[in-house]
Scaffold this motif. Sequence first.
Motif, short mmCIF file in Angstrom:
data_model
loop_
_atom_site.label_atom_id
_atom_site.label_comp_id
_atom_site.label_asym_id
_atom_site.label_seq_id
_atom_site.Cartn_x
_atom_site.Cartn_y
_atom_site.Cartn_z
N LEU A 117 15.25 23.12 -15.32
CA LEU A 117 14.59 21.77 -15.25
C LEU A 117 13.18 21.80 -15.93
N ALA A 118 12.14 22.69 -15.42
CA ALA A 118 10.95 22.86 -16.15
C ALA A 118 11.17 23.02 -17.94
N GLU A 119 12.07 23.75 -18.26
CA GLU A 119 12.30 23.82 -19.64
C GLU A 119 12.73 22.40 -20.14
N GLY A 120 13.38 21.72 -19.52
CA GLY A 120 14.00 20.38 -19.92
C GLY A 120 12.68 19.30 -20.05
N VAL A 121 11.96 19.52 -18.95
CA VAL A 121 10.48 18.75 -19.06
C VAL A 121 9.65 19.30 -19.95
N ARG A 122 9.54 20.45 -20.55
CA ARG A 122 8.76 20.88 -21.61
C ARG A 122 9.36 20.40 -22.89
N ARG A 123 10.62 20.28 -23.12
CA ARG A 123 11.32 19.90 -24.22
C ARG A 123 11.03 18.25 -24.33
N HIS A 124 10.86 17.37 -22.98
CA HIS A 124 10.72 15.93 -23.23
C HIS A 124 9.61 15.55 -22.30
N PRO A 125 8.52 16.12 -22.59
CA PRO A 125 7.51 16.07 -21.56
C PRO A 125 7.00 14.39 -21.34
N THR A 126 7.31 13.48 -22.21
CA THR A 126 6.86 12.15 -22.04
C THR A 126 7.91 11.50 -21.39
N ARG A 127 9.11 12.14 -20.96
CA ARG A 127 10.23 11.28 -20.74
C ARG A 127 10.91 11.92 -19.21
N PHE A 128 10.52 13.05 -19.04
CA PHE A 128 11.01 13.78 -17.83
C PHE A 128 9.93 14.27 -17.06
N VAL A 129 10.14 14.25 -15.85
CA VAL A 129 9.28 14.77 -14.61
C VAL A 129 10.32 15.43 -13.77
N GLY A 130 9.99 16.82 -13.19
CA GLY A 130 10.87 17.46 -12.31
C GLY A 130 10.47 17.40 -11.07
N MET A 131 11.38 17.60 -10.16
CA MET A 131 11.19 17.78 -8.56
C MET A 131 11.58 19.40 -8.39
N ILE A 132 10.90 19.90 -7.24
CA ILE A 132 11.09 21.21 -7.30
C ILE A 132 12.21 21.54 -6.09
N CYS A 133 13.45 22.28 -6.28
CA CYS A 133 14.57 22.35 -5.61
C CYS A 133 14.24 23.47 -4.55
#
Length: 355
Positions: A117-133
């Motif tokens: 998820l952190a990688e996804g947020v890094r790819r799309h930093p203005t669109r995605f925010v991650g929650m910790i599982c």
Amino acid sequence: MHTLAPANPQVPGKAAYQRIATEEAFITPEVLAEYKRILSKENVDPGFKGLLGFYMSSPSARAQHIMRCLSDLDQLRIQHMDECGIDKQVIALTAPGVQIMDKDTAVALAALSNDQLAEGVRRHPTRFVGMICVAPHDPVAAAKEIERGVNKLGMNSVIINSHTHGEYLSDPKFWDIFAAAEAHDVPIYLHPNALPANMIQPFQECGLDGAVYGFGVETGLHALRIITAGVFDRFPKLKMIIGHMGEALPFWMYRLDYMHRATVMSNRYESVKPIKKKPSDYLRENFYITNSGVAWEPAIKFSQDVLGVDRVLYAMDYPYQYLVDEVHALDNMKMSAEDKKKFFQTNAETVFKIA
Ligand code: VNL
Ligand code: MN
């Protein structure tokens, strides 16, 4: 008017606020593989079988669409966000997350999912925010994963999908998790899970166990167990978030206060100890709610009225509930521009520490 005229009238245009959707779901290939393995065994948990067992095997258009959307953290998701005018998604591993897994697998796959998820947020930093599982069944590992999520992955919230193998966070054996969340100042989003085996039968026999009703009943119960166990007396700065219009708890506040006090005063149950404040006080002071799955103006306004406008946040529940018409309906709520911006944008920025 809050919206500018969009080029395509169906697509919600730019508004005077960002739309931040705060209860959005994804899945990873490794989690899917472990779910398949669990579903192939004998005596599968009936709730899990009815929920992910359904979505992973049903040929229905709804199930196929949901599985495709859950697996994407790139173009498809962003296309859907654009079609609905969603500026940002706050994303979590879909329920039941790792909580249906055995302890060691759960700990490992929580970390792997957080990395992905952190990688996804890094790819799309203005669109995605991650929650910790996290894996609540290993509270010490969960507390460490919260620390890693905050310090190494830059995430500022935790997702827990209600009960873990029928056990509730009101049990002090889980309270290392609350200590970590409070210490790192990250909210815990208490999301529904499939109903536990000892509760599901009267719901499942009539098809009311899922998101239609059972989820809300069980997650609301979980939140109340946490409140009445005195968790917020022990961790007064702990923040929790509940979806689906606070799982109807705002509507219950008056009766909860009266009957909880009556129960304590009459020493009716050994398990019901006095707490410092009324149940409704903790709901107002320690909880935020989202309107996930409930794009309904009267319920949103009632909740703003009884909890405060700073405590009610927008969520879509993508991909389980994904409708452009709902965004239009919420854009058009009769509400001050200031309160609408809190609802769609600034409350989320504050609670999830979105820069
Ligand atoms: C559903 C809705 C499932 C929202 C979810 O998680 C959820 C459902 C598994 O309609 O089954 O977050
Ligand atoms: Mn959800």
